[in-house]
Write a protein that holds these residues in place. Sequence first.
Motif, mmCIF file in Angstrom:
data_model
loop_
_atom_site.group_PDB
_atom_site.id
_atom_site.type_symbol
_atom_site.label_atom_id
_atom_site.label_comp_id
_atom_site.label_asym_id
_atom_site.label_seq_id
_atom_site.Cartn_x
_atom_site.Cartn_y
_atom_site.Cartn_z
ATOM 1 N N ASP A 176 0.856 -1.181 0.000
ATOM 2 C CA ASP A 176 0.000 0.000 0.000
ATOM 3 C C ASP A 176 0.898 1.238 0.000
ATOM 4 O O ASP A 176 2.135 1.135 0.104
ATOM 5 C CB ASP A 176 -0.903 -0.012 1.237
ATOM 6 C CG ASP A 176 -2.151 0.846 1.070
ATOM 7 O OD1 ASP A 176 -2.221 1.612 0.086
ATOM 8 O OD2 ASP A 176 -3.048 0.775 1.933
ATOM 9 N N ALA A 223 -1.132 3.509 -5.028
ATOM 10 C CA ALA A 223 -1.563 2.102 -5.081
ATOM 11 C C ALA A 223 -2.867 2.016 -5.875
ATOM 12 O O ALA A 223 -3.959 2.198 -5.324
ATOM 13 C CB ALA A 223 -1.744 1.539 -3.677
ATOM 14 N N ARG A 230 -6.320 0.139 -5.112
ATOM 15 C CA ARG A 230 -7.357 0.643 -4.204
ATOM 16 C C ARG A 230 -8.619 1.083 -4.948
ATOM 17 O O ARG A 230 -9.690 1.162 -4.339
ATOM 18 C CB ARG A 230 -6.823 1.803 -3.364
ATOM 19 C CG ARG A 230 -5.887 1.338 -2.254
ATOM 20 C CD ARG A 230 -5.974 2.208 -1.024
ATOM 21 N NE ARG A 230 -5.441 1.524 0.156
ATOM 22 C CZ ARG A 230 -6.169 0.845 1.015
ATOM 23 N NH1 ARG A 230 -7.461 0.716 0.811
ATOM 24 N NH2 ARG A 230 -5.618 0.287 2.067
#
Length: 285
Positions: A140, A219, A222
């Motif tokens: 992440d 990221a 997501r």
Amino acid sequence: MRISCEARRNLNIVRWGAAFLAVSATASVLAAVTAQAGGPSGDPGKEKPTIVLVHGAFADASSWNGVVERLQKNGYTVAAPANPLRGIPQDSTYLASFLKSVKGPIVLAGHSYAGEVISQAAVGNDNVKALVYINAIMPDVGESFSSLSAKFAPPELTKALKQVPFRNGDGTTGTDVYVQPDRLHRVFAEDLPTSQTDILAATQRPIALSAFTDKLTGAAWRNKPVYVLVGKQDRAINPSLERFEAKRANARKTVEIESSHVSLVSHPQAVKNLIVDAAEDYMWK
């Protein structure tokens, strides 16, 4: 009562018309059912995506050969660009530039370390419609390969690496990381014959040591559809970590197979199938 020729002709026209309407109605119903089932009549307005495949550490684009061949036979346009393996900032920027040259929708797949690279490179690119992670690492924002991997038991690969210092033309220095050749078969590709892994060991491309500690600044998993393949016999990335990543990313589909780390080489059909699932989900759903 006798029917005149003209009346008989008119009656036949009525009958043929009724039959035609019945067949047309049936065809319409079948087309509607097919569309709802996601079949070929689903949504002809969505263009078939280009499949972009990104290799991981210690490898090159030829590791995707078996997958590329199968995708091309299914009519997909495929690109497998080189991954520089110099660290997240450079590699993700390089890949992001390549992605901008691809016209239309993209399904982006990454193996191993390339999971990090595709996650950051796809940020802000609306053409990337799905991300496919094959035995991959998926940090992440603010996480690195090392910090995320530390949450789970270390895989055998960590004890089979060797570091080799290098010097650049401008005088700067760095460190490359290789897999010890005599241990590559066991920790990297145990489901391939040694005749093949001996060649992989000799031709492996190193990754910069800095790549293990580079933190992601974006990221894309997501906010894009995610598909994950877990190699249950993976000794390079802990399978439990791969499952954790899939769950955290709310993966639309997670497939587990009896594979080493290099499933794209040893099980190209399973890898191809997951990539096609991602592409077809985009096209029909």
